[in-house]
Design an enzyme around this catalytic site. Sequence first.
Site: not given
Ligand code: AMP
Length: 333
Positions: A114, A198, A201
């Site tokens: 990041k 991956k 968002k």
């Molecule tokens: P975040 O949107 O980064 O706050 O992630 C929220 C949850 O979604 C966390 O448990 C992440 O590990 C999971 N997560 C985010 N992106 C992915 C992805 N591409 N594949 C699987 N899990 C994800």
Amino acid sequence: MTAKKIFSGVQPTGNLHLGNYIGALKNFVELQNENNKCIFCVVDLHAVTVKQDPKLLKQNIRKTTSAFLACGINPKKSIIFNQSSVPAHSEGSWLLSCIARMGWLNRMTQFKEKAGSDKEKASVGLYIYPVLMAADILLYDATHVPVGDDQKQHLELARDISKKFNSDFNAPNFFQVPEPLIQKNFARVMSLKDGRKKMSKSDPSDLSRINLTDTEDQIITKIKKAKTDSDPFPRDLKSLNTRPEIENLIGIYCSLTKTKPENLFSDFNNKNFSYFKKKLAEVVNDKIFPISREIQKLNNDVEYIDKVLEQGSEKAYELSSKKIKQLKNKFGF
Ligand code: AMP
Ligand code: TRP
């Protein structure tokens, strides 16, 4: 079997997507429905480790809450709240930052990704982000933390902080050492445009992800346009190693239908890829479109969403203030 104590968090930084659903939200709902004690947090303090537009942030906190509810998290069974409304998270984070070691934080790969090439310009908050995450978890004595694969290293850090505190303060059971709950088979959903990145968002291309608010037509179009190659449908697992985009699409299909990839090889053998994509779009729409409709409905009911957060925050406040008091006591305050 004793009930698990579950804690997990999601950042309110934009539209939630299929990766969040498969890696996190789907599992949150299953854990809740197995009668575990669950706390799900909209981690808005984590969001501001990179610059946010205050007006948008407020909207995104509500939208993330709507997505939790639309996926099936029930505020009568689970606690849903936003992190900044409970002061123990910031306070706990400071205290735990005095336990965590620089060397541990220096190894965090997410910070490196990041912060990019100019680390001097990254916020200090981004650097200590995993300490705040440890505070979130340890304040509620969580036994298990369901997350996607990308959060594994942060969870290991939370475990290290917990163990070091217990040992330094000669308080063997003060903090629980939390266990990660990460899916074994398909823990990371990849971008529809690049199977080595991956699904995220923050990807500038909306075609790279399926948002939980997409319409049926958008889902069909995105899957139709998803990157593939010119080879036919694979015949075995081995051939997927060199075809990350295909592996990802098959992973999505299998994860949503709870089938094994092996079953697909015979079902789609000799069929062309567009046929598989058509079926995949149906599977994704079956799961995601009802959620999308519910999110749109809830987004119009700001009063209800705010009430859910307020009631959740009261419960979280009660639990965490007890623990923070004990923690301060240990430090000698
Ligand atoms: P975040 O949107 O980064 O706050 O992630 C929220 C949850 O979604 C966390 O448990 C992440 O590990 C999971 N997560 C985010 N992106 C992915 C992805 N591409 N594949 C699987 N899990 C994800
Ligand atoms: N860092 C997590 C992510 O970006 C979100 C998060 C914050 C979290 N606090 C948490 C996840 C506590 C699990 C437990 O995905």
